[in-house]
Motif scaffolding. Structure first.
Motif, PDB file in Angstrom:
ATOM      1  N   HIS A   1      13.968  14.600  -7.957  1.00  0.00           N
ATOM      2  CA  HIS A   1      12.555  14.418  -8.270  1.00  0.00           C
ATOM      3  C   HIS A   1      12.368  12.953  -8.626  1.00  0.00           C
ATOM      4  O   HIS A   1      13.215  12.350  -9.295  1.00  0.00           O
ATOM      5  N   LEU A   2      11.291  12.386  -8.169  1.00  0.00           N
ATOM      6  CA  LEU A   2      10.934  11.024  -8.528  1.00  0.00           C
ATOM      7  C   LEU A   2       9.805  11.102  -9.543  1.00  0.00           C
ATOM      8  O   LEU A   2       8.884  11.918  -9.409  1.00  0.00           O
TER       9      LEU A   2
ATOM     10  N   ILE B   1       0.823  -1.206   0.000  1.00  0.00           N
ATOM     11  CA  ILE B   1       0.000   0.000   0.000  1.00  0.00           C
ATOM     12  C   ILE B   1       0.861   1.262   0.000  1.00  0.00           C
ATOM     13  O   ILE B   1       0.528   2.247  -0.663  1.00  0.00           O
ATOM     14  N   THR B   2       1.998   1.251   0.701  1.00  0.00           N
ATOM     15  CA  THR B   2       2.869   2.433   0.705  1.00  0.00           C
ATOM     16  C   THR B   2       3.422   2.697  -0.698  1.00  0.00           C
ATOM     17  O   THR B   2       3.512   3.849  -1.114  1.00  0.00           O
ATOM     18  N   GLU B   3       3.757   1.629  -1.399  1.00  0.00           N
ATOM     19  CA  GLU B   3       4.274   1.781  -2.764  1.00  0.00           C
ATOM     20  C   GLU B   3       3.192   2.325  -3.688  1.00  0.00           C
ATOM     21  O   GLU B   3       3.452   3.207  -4.515  1.00  0.00           O
ATOM     22  N   TRP B   4       1.973   1.819  -3.530  1.00  0.00           N
ATOM     23  CA  TRP B   4       0.889   2.328  -4.360  1.00  0.00           C
ATOM     24  C   TRP B   4       0.610   3.797  -4.059  1.00  0.00           C
ATOM     25  O   TRP B   4       0.371   4.585  -4.962  1.00  0.00           O
ATOM     26  N   ARG B   5       0.645   4.184  -2.797  1.00  0.00           N
ATOM     27  CA  ARG B   5       0.381   5.588  -2.456  1.00  0.00           C
ATOM     28  C   ARG B   5       1.400   6.504  -3.118  1.00  0.00           C
ATOM     29  O   ARG B   5       1.053   7.560  -3.638  1.00  0.00           O
TER      30      ARG B   5
ATOM     31  N   LYS C   1      12.567   3.301  -2.777  1.00  0.00           N
ATOM     32  CA  LYS C   1      13.667   2.404  -3.131  1.00  0.00           C
ATOM     33  C   LYS C   1      13.151   1.147  -3.831  1.00  0.00           C
ATOM     34  O   LYS C   1      13.714   0.707  -4.835  1.00  0.00           O
ATOM     35  N   MET C   2      12.077   0.561  -3.298  1.00  0.00           N
ATOM     36  CA  MET C   2      11.510  -0.644  -3.894  1.00  0.00           C
ATOM     37  C   MET C   2      10.983  -0.345  -5.300  1.00  0.00           C
ATOM     38  O   MET C   2      11.220  -1.123  -6.236  1.00  0.00           O
ATOM     39  N   LEU C   3      10.294   0.754  -5.460  1.00  0.00           N
ATOM     40  CA  LEU C   3       9.749   1.120  -6.770  1.00  0.00           C
ATOM     41  C   LEU C   3      10.874   1.391  -7.766  1.00  0.00           C
ATOM     42  O   LEU C   3      10.770   1.027  -8.938  1.00  0.00           O
ATOM     43  N   GLU C   4      11.935   2.005  -7.278  1.00  0.00           N
ATOM     44  CA  GLU C   4      13.081   2.270  -8.139  1.00  0.00           C
ATOM     45  C   GLU C   4      13.761   0.960  -8.546  1.00  0.00           C
ATOM     46  O   GLU C   4      14.099   0.765  -9.723  1.00  0.00           O
ATOM     47  N   GLU C   5      13.937   0.031  -7.594  1.00  0.00           N
ATOM     48  CA  GLU C   5      14.536  -1.271  -7.897  1.00  0.00           C
ATOM     49  C   GLU C   5      13.711  -2.050  -8.916  1.00  0.00           C
ATOM     50  O   GLU C   5      14.258  -2.770  -9.743  1.00  0.00           O
TER      51      GLU C   5
ATOM     52  N   ALA D   1       2.562  14.693   1.243  1.00  0.00           N
ATOM     53  CA  ALA D   1       1.314  14.412   0.521  1.00  0.00           C
ATOM     54  C   ALA D   1       0.612  13.162   1.040  1.00  0.00           C
ATOM     55  O   ALA D   1      -0.615  13.094   1.060  1.00  0.00           O
ATOM     56  N   THR D   2       1.387  12.162   1.460  1.00  0.00           N
ATOM     57  CA  THR D   2       0.797  10.899   1.907  1.00  0.00           C
ATOM     58  C   THR D   2       0.569  10.844   3.410  1.00  0.00           C
ATOM     59  O   THR D   2      -0.138   9.954   3.895  1.00  0.00           O
ATOM     60  N   LEU D   3       1.185  11.762   4.158  1.00  0.00           N
ATOM     61  CA  LEU D   3       1.159  11.744   5.626  1.00  0.00           C
ATOM     62  C   LEU D   3       1.720  10.432   6.176  1.00  0.00           C
ATOM     63  O   LEU D   3       1.344   9.983   7.253  1.00  0.00           O
ATOM     64  N   MET D   4       2.623   9.826   5.414  1.00  0.00           N
ATOM     65  CA  MET D   4       3.288   8.608   5.875  1.00  0.00           C
ATOM     66  C   MET D   4       4.635   8.982   6.478  1.00  0.00           C
ATOM     67  O   MET D   4       5.195  10.034   6.180  1.00  0.00           O
ATOM     68  N   ASP D   5       5.153   8.104   7.291  1.00  0.00           N
ATOM     69  CA  ASP D   5       6.470   8.255   7.896  1.00  0.00           C
ATOM     70  C   ASP D   5       7.520   8.326   6.782  1.00  0.00           C
ATOM     71  O   ASP D   5       7.438   7.608   5.787  1.00  0.00           O
ATOM     72  N   LYS D   6       8.536   9.191   6.970  1.00  0.00           N
ATOM     73  CA  LYS D   6       9.545   9.348   5.920  1.00  0.00           C
ATOM     74  C   LYS D   6      10.326   8.065   5.659  1.00  0.00           C
ATOM     75  O   LYS D   6      10.758   7.822   4.531  1.00  0.00           O
ATOM     76  N   VAL D   7      10.483   7.223   6.670  1.00  0.00           N
ATOM     77  CA  VAL D   7      11.171   5.937   6.472  1.00  0.00           C
ATOM     78  C   VAL D   7      10.333   5.041   5.557  1.00  0.00           C
ATOM     79  O   VAL D   7      10.862   4.389   4.646  1.00  0.00           O
ATOM     80  N   ALA D   8       9.021   5.017   5.752  1.00  0.00           N
ATOM     81  CA  ALA D   8       8.137   4.213   4.901  1.00  0.00           C
ATOM     82  C   ALA D   8       8.164   4.724   3.467  1.00  0.00           C
ATOM     83  O   ALA D   8       8.199   3.932   2.512  1.00  0.00           O
ATOM     84  N   VAL D   9       8.175   6.043   3.292  1.00  0.00           N
ATOM     85  CA  VAL D   9       8.234   6.622   1.947  1.00  0.00           C
ATOM     86  C   VAL D   9       9.575   6.281   1.306  1.00  0.00           C
ATOM     87  O   VAL D   9       9.625   5.895   0.132  1.00  0.00           O
ATOM     88  N   ASN D  10      10.652   6.385   2.077  1.00  0.00           N
ATOM     89  CA  ASN D  10      11.974   6.061   1.553  1.00  0.00           C
ATOM     90  C   ASN D  10      12.039   4.602   1.086  1.00  0.00           C
ATOM     91  O   ASN D  10      12.524   4.311  -0.011  1.00  0.00           O
ATOM     92  N   ARG D  11      11.522   3.680   1.908  1.00  0.00           N
ATOM     93  CA  ARG D  11      11.509   2.260   1.538  1.00  0.00           C
ATOM     94  C   ARG D  11      10.683   2.025   0.278  1.00  0.00           C
ATOM     95  O   ARG D  11      11.087   1.280  -0.609  1.00  0.00           O
ATOM     96  N   ALA D  12       9.510   2.661   0.228  1.00  0.00           N
ATOM     97  CA  ALA D  12       8.640   2.491  -0.940  1.00  0.00           C
ATOM     98  C   ALA D  12       9.324   3.013  -2.195  1.00  0.00           C
ATOM     99  O   ALA D  12       9.298   2.342  -3.241  1.00  0.00           O
TER     100      ALA D  12
END
Length: 158
Positions: free
Chosen positions: A101-102, A44-48, A80-84, A67-78
């Motif tokens: 920019h992503l 769900i974090t990746e989709w957001r 990285k995974m999306l980039e991989e 924009a997502t109001l998610m923790d910065k660590v969760a956004v960072n992980r998402a």
């Protein structure tokens, strides 16, 4: 003891509105996550993150966190995974050399295009429990509650 299991006149946790909002949000997010994971292998974090990038075109990780109001660590992980997976790419940020920019890649845009109809289908399914006028009132109430929460000063710590 009353039928609700409460003798002191105070509401139980289950009656606490923030708790109800949280567990409802978690239940909806869990349903969505199961479907996205099964079909697209996304959390769900990746989709957001993908949804924001699909709307905005590009964003920094800081902007995604806001924009997502998610923790910065969760956004960072998402991110990285999306980039991989090749769904997101980093581009230089001319306004700030310390950040990037992503953006969605071609594959990322294709998956975003497949997910949006599924997301709208899930939304219709979940909100079918409400009449159309109830849905609009509910959306308006959520906007007002969100705005109130955003504009309320946190309690000072003693």
């Amino acid at each position: 003891m009353t039928a609700r299991g409460n003798t002191n006149g105070r509401g139980r946790l289950a009656d606490f509105l923030p708790y109800q909002l949280s567990v409802t949000s978690n239940a909806v997010s869990s349903l969505i996550a199961q479907r996205y994971r099964a079909r697209f292998g996304l959390k769900i974090t990746e989709w957001r993150v993908m949804a924001i990038l699909g709307d905005a075109g590009e964003a920094t990780q800081r902007e995604l966190t806001e924009a997502t109001l998610m923790d910065k660590v969760a956004v960072n992980r998402a991110c990285k995974m999306l980039e991989e997976r090749g769904l997101v790419a980093r581009q230089p940020n001319s306004a700030d050399g310390r950040s990037h920019h992503l953006v969605l890649t071609g594959e990322g845009r294709a998956i975003h295009g497949e997910i949006m109809p599924l997301a709208l289908e899930i939304e219709r399914e979940i909100f079918s429990a409400l009449e159309p006028d109830e849905r609009e009132k509910f959306r308006a109430m959520l906007r007002r509650i969100f705005d109130q929460a955003e504009n309320t000063e946190p309690a000072s710590r003693g």
